[in-house]
Design a protein around this motif. Structure first.
Motif: not given
Length: 171
Positions: A78-100
């Motif tokens: 599970l990877h979450g990204f938070g970022d901001a600028s003078k206009l606003g801010y955001c958060a995004s969450v990604y699920m990463v799955s792997r097999n061979c």
């Protein structure tokens, strides 16, 4: 009309947030003008809103993959990204799955907020973005409690916000 149009777009997981954010900015711009409820929108805002609204039909063209995880995955992160600028801010969450033989990354949820009318510094907005990220990350973990995430990572590109988070000093 500007106030009621964005809530009509059903987007519980936030996949359309980049598009919706613009409408939030227009609404905030209108609020700054202290217009009365029945006052007409200023021409420049009306033109921007009409352009935004004219693109609503394009949302039907968006195709999202229904398969979030690889079948028979070996690793789940599970990877979450938070970022901001003078206009606003955001958060995004990604699920990463792997097999061979393969790996996929899928957006699980995202959130956006416009920056408050009272001006804040970018580091403070970055900290607010990190705080915004915490809730959807926790919700994804709770909702998928039957899954075992091998790695849960929170990302921020603000070293100041990261220092504040790791410090014992209360802000």
């Amino acid at each position: 009309e500007l106030y009621s149009a964005p809530p009509r777009v059903f987007d519980p997981l936030g996949f359309l947030q980049p598009f919706m954010f613009y409408a939030k900015l227009l609404f905030q711009e209108t609020c700054k003008l202290n217009l009365k409820w029945k006052d007409p929108l200023p021409t420049d805002i009306r033109v921007k809103f009409d352009q935004w609204r004219a693109q609503l039909f394009k949302l039907t063209e968006i195709k999202l993959p229904r398969q979030v995880l690889l079948p028979h995955f070996d690793v789940l992160e599970l990877h979450g990204f938070g970022d901001a600028s003078k206009l606003g801010y955001c958060a995004s969450v990604y699920m990463v799955s792997r097999n061979c033989s393969a790996a996929i990354s899928r957006l699980a949820v995202s959130k956006t907020r416009v920056a408050p009318l009272k001006e804040m510094t970018i580091p403070r907005l970055e900290l607010t973005a990190a705080f915004l990220l915490a809730r959807p990350m926790a919700l994804v973990i709770k909702f998928h409690d039957q899954l075992n995430f091998s790695k849960v990572v929170y990302y921020s590109d603000s070293t100041t916000a990261l220092h504040w988070i790791h410090s014992d000093h209360k802000l």
